[in-house]
Design a protein around this motif. Structure first.
Motif, PDB file in Angstrom:
ATOM      1  N   MET A  63     -22.649   9.009   1.464  1.00  0.00           N
ATOM      2  CA  MET A  63     -23.429   8.376   2.400  1.00  0.00           C
ATOM      3  C   MET A  63     -24.112   7.053   2.504  1.00  0.00           C
ATOM      4  O   MET A  63     -23.548   6.258   3.392  1.00  0.00           O
ATOM      5  CB  MET A  63     -24.800   9.410   2.709  1.00  0.00           C
ATOM      6  CG  MET A  63     -25.704   9.384   3.860  1.00  0.00           C
ATOM      7  SD  MET A  63     -26.971  10.718   4.064  1.00  0.00           S
ATOM      8  CE  MET A  63     -27.720  10.201   5.608  1.00  0.00           C
ATOM      9  N   ALA A  64     -24.669   6.815   1.531  1.00  0.00           N
ATOM     10  CA  ALA A  64     -24.884   5.319   1.392  1.00  0.00           C
ATOM     11  C   ALA A  64     -25.722   4.818   2.684  1.00  0.00           C
ATOM     12  O   ALA A  64     -25.081   3.445   3.093  1.00  0.00           O
ATOM     13  CB  ALA A  64     -23.799   4.529   1.097  1.00  0.00           C
ATOM     14  N   LYS A  65     -26.406   5.391   3.250  1.00  0.00           N
ATOM     15  CA  LYS A  65     -27.008   4.833   4.473  1.00  0.00           C
ATOM     16  C   LYS A  65     -27.724   3.457   4.373  1.00  0.00           C
ATOM     17  O   LYS A  65     -27.876   2.619   4.731  1.00  0.00           O
ATOM     18  CB  LYS A  65     -27.727   5.604   5.350  1.00  0.00           C
ATOM     19  CG  LYS A  65     -26.802   6.620   6.024  1.00  0.00           C
ATOM     20  CD  LYS A  65     -26.108   5.904   7.092  1.00  0.00           C
ATOM     21  CE  LYS A  65     -25.093   6.948   8.065  1.00  0.00           C
ATOM     22  NZ  LYS A  65     -24.083   6.365   8.796  1.00  0.00           N
ATOM     23  N   LEU A  66     -28.460   3.771   3.269  1.00  0.00           N
ATOM     24  CA  LEU A  66     -29.466   2.474   2.582  1.00  0.00           C
ATOM     25  C   LEU A  66     -28.856   1.487   2.415  1.00  0.00           C
ATOM     26  O   LEU A  66     -28.999   0.181   2.709  1.00  0.00           O
ATOM     27  CB  LEU A  66     -30.388   2.876   1.430  1.00  0.00           C
ATOM     28  CG  LEU A  66     -31.498   3.922   1.629  1.00  0.00           C
ATOM     29  CD1 LEU A  66     -32.257   4.222   0.419  1.00  0.00           C
ATOM     30  CD2 LEU A  66     -32.624   3.022   2.365  1.00  0.00           C
ATOM     31  N   GLN A  67     -27.595   1.289   1.692  1.00  0.00           N
ATOM     32  CA  GLN A  67     -26.707   0.259   1.360  1.00  0.00           C
ATOM     33  C   GLN A  67     -26.278  -0.131   2.582  1.00  0.00           C
ATOM     34  O   GLN A  67     -25.979  -1.681   2.603  1.00  0.00           O
ATOM     35  CB  GLN A  67     -25.655   0.817   0.313  1.00  0.00           C
ATOM     36  CG  GLN A  67     -24.799  -0.371  -0.207  1.00  0.00           C
ATOM     37  CD  GLN A  67     -25.777  -1.365  -0.866  1.00  0.00           C
ATOM     38  OE1 GLN A  67     -26.579  -1.159  -1.884  1.00  0.00           O
ATOM     39  NE2 GLN A  67     -25.582  -2.642  -0.505  1.00  0.00           N
ATOM     40  N   GLN A 114     -33.207  15.845  12.171  1.00  0.00           N
ATOM     41  CA  GLN A 114     -34.084  15.086  12.881  1.00  0.00           C
ATOM     42  C   GLN A 114     -34.239  13.646  13.233  1.00  0.00           C
ATOM     43  O   GLN A 114     -34.801  12.883  13.414  1.00  0.00           O
ATOM     44  CB  GLN A 114     -35.625  15.300  12.411  1.00  0.00           C
ATOM     45  CG  GLN A 114     -36.292  16.663  12.294  1.00  0.00           C
ATOM     46  CD  GLN A 114     -36.670  17.219  13.625  1.00  0.00           C
ATOM     47  OE1 GLN A 114     -36.751  16.616  14.534  1.00  0.00           O
ATOM     48  NE2 GLN A 114     -37.539  18.523  13.807  1.00  0.00           N
ATOM     49  N   GLY A 115     -32.845  13.246  12.618  1.00  0.00           N
ATOM     50  CA  GLY A 115     -32.407  11.820  12.457  1.00  0.00           C
ATOM     51  C   GLY A 115     -32.773  11.102  11.258  1.00  0.00           C
ATOM     52  O   GLY A 115     -32.865   9.793  11.175  1.00  0.00           O
ATOM     53  N   ILE A 116     -33.288  11.666  10.253  1.00  0.00           N
ATOM     54  CA  ILE A 116     -33.767  10.969   8.966  1.00  0.00           C
ATOM     55  C   ILE A 116     -32.558  10.837   7.883  1.00  0.00           C
ATOM     56  O   ILE A 116     -31.751  12.001   7.751  1.00  0.00           O
ATOM     57  CB  ILE A 116     -34.916  12.042   8.222  1.00  0.00           C
ATOM     58  CG1 ILE A 116     -36.186  12.060   9.043  1.00  0.00           C
ATOM     59  CG2 ILE A 116     -35.373  11.467   6.925  1.00  0.00           C
ATOM     60  CD1 ILE A 116     -36.824  10.871   9.513  1.00  0.00           C
ATOM     61  N   GLN A 117     -32.520   9.725   7.388  1.00  0.00           N
ATOM     62  CA  GLN A 117     -31.477   9.489   6.449  1.00  0.00           C
ATOM     63  C   GLN A 117     -31.776   9.493   5.105  1.00  0.00           C
ATOM     64  O   GLN A 117     -31.015   9.847   4.141  1.00  0.00           O
ATOM     65  CB  GLN A 117     -30.531   8.181   6.693  1.00  0.00           C
ATOM     66  CG  GLN A 117     -29.677   8.312   7.944  1.00  0.00           C
ATOM     67  CD  GLN A 117     -29.897   7.614   9.337  1.00  0.00           C
ATOM     68  OE1 GLN A 117     -31.159   6.978   9.266  1.00  0.00           O
ATOM     69  NE2 GLN A 117     -29.345   7.854  10.398  1.00  0.00           N
ATOM     70  N   TYR A 118     -33.117   9.243   4.753  1.00  0.00           N
ATOM     71  CA  TYR A 118     -33.701   9.065   3.366  1.00  0.00           C
ATOM     72  C   TYR A 118     -35.093   9.681   3.304  1.00  0.00           C
ATOM     73  O   TYR A 118     -35.806   9.550   4.556  1.00  0.00           O
ATOM     74  CB  TYR A 118     -33.456   7.915   2.669  1.00  0.00           C
ATOM     75  CG  TYR A 118     -34.162   6.754   3.205  1.00  0.00           C
ATOM     76  CD1 TYR A 118     -35.524   6.289   2.656  1.00  0.00           C
ATOM     77  CD2 TYR A 118     -33.954   5.981   4.574  1.00  0.00           C
ATOM     78  CE1 TYR A 118     -36.276   5.170   3.254  1.00  0.00           C
ATOM     79  CE2 TYR A 118     -34.702   4.866   4.899  1.00  0.00           C
ATOM     80  CZ  TYR A 118     -35.702   4.582   4.319  1.00  0.00           C
ATOM     81  OH  TYR A 118     -36.412   3.589   4.838  1.00  0.00           O
ATOM     82  N   ILE A 119     -35.538  10.069   2.180  1.00  0.00           N
ATOM     83  CA  ILE A 119     -37.093  10.406   2.080  1.00  0.00           C
ATOM     84  C   ILE A 119     -37.549   9.712   0.900  1.00  0.00           C
ATOM     85  O   ILE A 119     -36.883   9.305   0.043  1.00  0.00           O
ATOM     86  CB  ILE A 119     -37.205  11.858   2.064  1.00  0.00           C
ATOM     87  CG1 ILE A 119     -36.471  12.474   0.548  1.00  0.00           C
ATOM     88  CG2 ILE A 119     -36.725  12.740   3.264  1.00  0.00           C
ATOM     89  CD1 ILE A 119     -36.787  13.777   0.179  1.00  0.00           C
ATOM     90  N   ASP A 146     -26.565  14.595   2.560  1.00  0.00           N
ATOM     91  CA  ASP A 146     -27.004  14.231   3.954  1.00  0.00           C
ATOM     92  C   ASP A 146     -28.342  13.414   3.883  1.00  0.00           C
ATOM     93  O   ASP A 146     -28.602  12.475   4.864  1.00  0.00           O
ATOM     94  CB  ASP A 146     -27.477  15.620   4.778  1.00  0.00           C
ATOM     95  CG  ASP A 146     -26.259  16.383   4.919  1.00  0.00           C
ATOM     96  OD1 ASP A 146     -25.193  15.846   5.264  1.00  0.00           O
ATOM     97  OD2 ASP A 146     -26.283  17.533   4.751  1.00  0.00           O
ATOM     98  N   ILE A 147     -29.202  13.443   2.994  1.00  0.00           N
ATOM     99  CA  ILE A 147     -30.239  12.886   2.655  1.00  0.00           C
ATOM    100  C   ILE A 147     -30.285  12.073   1.299  1.00  0.00           C
ATOM    101  O   ILE A 147     -30.054  12.495   0.328  1.00  0.00           O
ATOM    102  CB  ILE A 147     -31.466  13.822   2.609  1.00  0.00           C
ATOM    103  CG1 ILE A 147     -31.704  14.611   4.142  1.00  0.00           C
ATOM    104  CG2 ILE A 147     -32.839  13.164   2.685  1.00  0.00           C
ATOM    105  CD1 ILE A 147     -32.060  13.784   5.151  1.00  0.00           C
ATOM    106  N   GLU A 148     -30.744  10.781   1.434  1.00  0.00           N
ATOM    107  CA  GLU A 148     -30.890  10.180   0.212  1.00  0.00           C
ATOM    108  C   GLU A 148     -32.376  10.003  -0.139  1.00  0.00           C
ATOM    109  O   GLU A 148     -33.181  10.238   0.383  1.00  0.00           O
ATOM    110  CB  GLU A 148     -30.273   8.540   0.452  1.00  0.00           C
ATOM    111  CG  GLU A 148     -28.740   8.541   0.723  1.00  0.00           C
ATOM    112  CD  GLU A 148     -28.513   7.156   0.855  1.00  0.00           C
ATOM    113  OE1 GLU A 148     -27.472   6.606   0.414  1.00  0.00           O
ATOM    114  OE2 GLU A 148     -29.214   6.318   1.564  1.00  0.00           O
ATOM    115  N   LEU A 149     -32.409  10.130  -1.619  1.00  0.00           N
ATOM    116  CA  LEU A 149     -33.765   9.911  -2.280  1.00  0.00           C
ATOM    117  C   LEU A 149     -34.238   8.610  -2.906  1.00  0.00           C
ATOM    118  O   LEU A 149     -33.469   8.225  -3.361  1.00  0.00           O
ATOM    119  CB  LEU A 149     -33.696  11.220  -3.271  1.00  0.00           C
ATOM    120  CG  LEU A 149     -35.066  11.315  -4.298  1.00  0.00           C
ATOM    121  CD1 LEU A 149     -36.208  11.634  -3.320  1.00  0.00           C
ATOM    122  CD2 LEU A 149     -34.753  12.184  -5.446  1.00  0.00           C
TER     123      LEU A 149
END
Length: 258
Positions: free
Chosen positions: A1-5, A113-118, A135-138
């Motif tokens: 996923m790597a959305k943060l990156q 809900q549109g969240i990519q990381y918690i 699906d969700i980065e930590l």
């Protein structure tokens, strides 16, 4: 996923202007920044997400108590609205409580809900690290604590492959730009220990000297926490974005001269 990156990478690239979405909303041309700017909201404020992006935020971080579904619905509306400004928007959720209710199914719901990381604190249940999801980065919040052994203890976070990043909560509030090399080494020891992509909590009134000092920590993003989106807050976001663009340009000029 790597959305943060993806967010970190986009922040360091120039973006051309134009129109996006069915409504044809204009997308401003942006300059590359030394680090991404993430605005964290302590409460959900209708329209605040769009306003933050228009002033220069690269990403958004919302706060949730872990149990109120109404807040999540409001956050989803904010994210949907903000994506008309930035289709590639990366949004996170800082969960302050109610961790006992989290499981793989609830993580999937957060994605919807549109969240990519918690973001979780160190005192959240350890079992959550095992809930690895594509699906969700930590992201884990790492505070600054006294003691020479602390960096050795905190580096054990690197053993958990599910962690995608950390938020460094060093309690930095004033006189940052006047820190000595010895001062910064205390923080750098913790930064080096975790070795994940890092976001850093910062005060609103960051100066040029402060920014240069903090960038020695090799972080990928700055996190500005706000409780409102009034004119003063808008100016803070805009000023921080311009400061990060200025620092990036100066870094580029120095590298060219070399």
């Amino acid at each position: 996923m790597a959305k943060l990156q993806d967010m970190f990478t986009q922040a360091r690239r120039a973006q051309s202007g134009g129109s996006i979405g069915f409504l044809g909303k204009s997308k401003a041309e942006t300059k590359p920044s030394a680090a991404a700017l993430v605005v964290r909201f302590t409460q959900v404020i209708p329209g605040a997400s769009e306003a933050a992006l228009k002033e220069g935020a690269h990403g958004l971080l919302f706060t949730w108590n872990g149990w109120d579904p109404t807040s999540l619905d409001m956050i989803k509306k904010e994210i949907d609205s903000a994506k008309t400004i930035n289709e590639a928007l990366v949004s996170g959720l800082s969960i302050t409580n109610g961790w006992g209710n989290l499981d793989r199914e609830s993580l999937i719901q957060l994605k919807e809900q549109g969240i990519q990381y918690i973001v979780l604190p160190l005192d959240a249940p350890a079992r959550l690290i095992a809930l690895e999801s594509k699906d969700i980065e930590l992201v884990v919040t790492v505070p600054m604590r006294p003691g020479d052994m602390y960096p050795l203890v905190i580096r054990n976070l690197t053993a958990f492959e599910a962690i995608a990043g950390v938020i460094l909560d060093f309690g930095l509030t004033h006189d940052i730009g006047s820190m000595t090399i010895e001062d910064i080494l205390q923080y750098r020891a913790v930064r080096e220990a975790v070795r994940f992509p890092a976001l850093l909590n910062i005060p609103a009134d960051l100066t040029d000297a402060d920014a240069y000092a903090l960038l020695t920590l090799a972080v990928q993003a700055f996190v500005l926490t706000v409780s409102d989106i009034d004119n003063a807050t808008r100016q803070q976001i805009k000023a921080l974005r311009e400061l990060l663009e200025k620092v990036h340009q100066e870094e580029k000029e120095v590298s060219v001269r070399k």
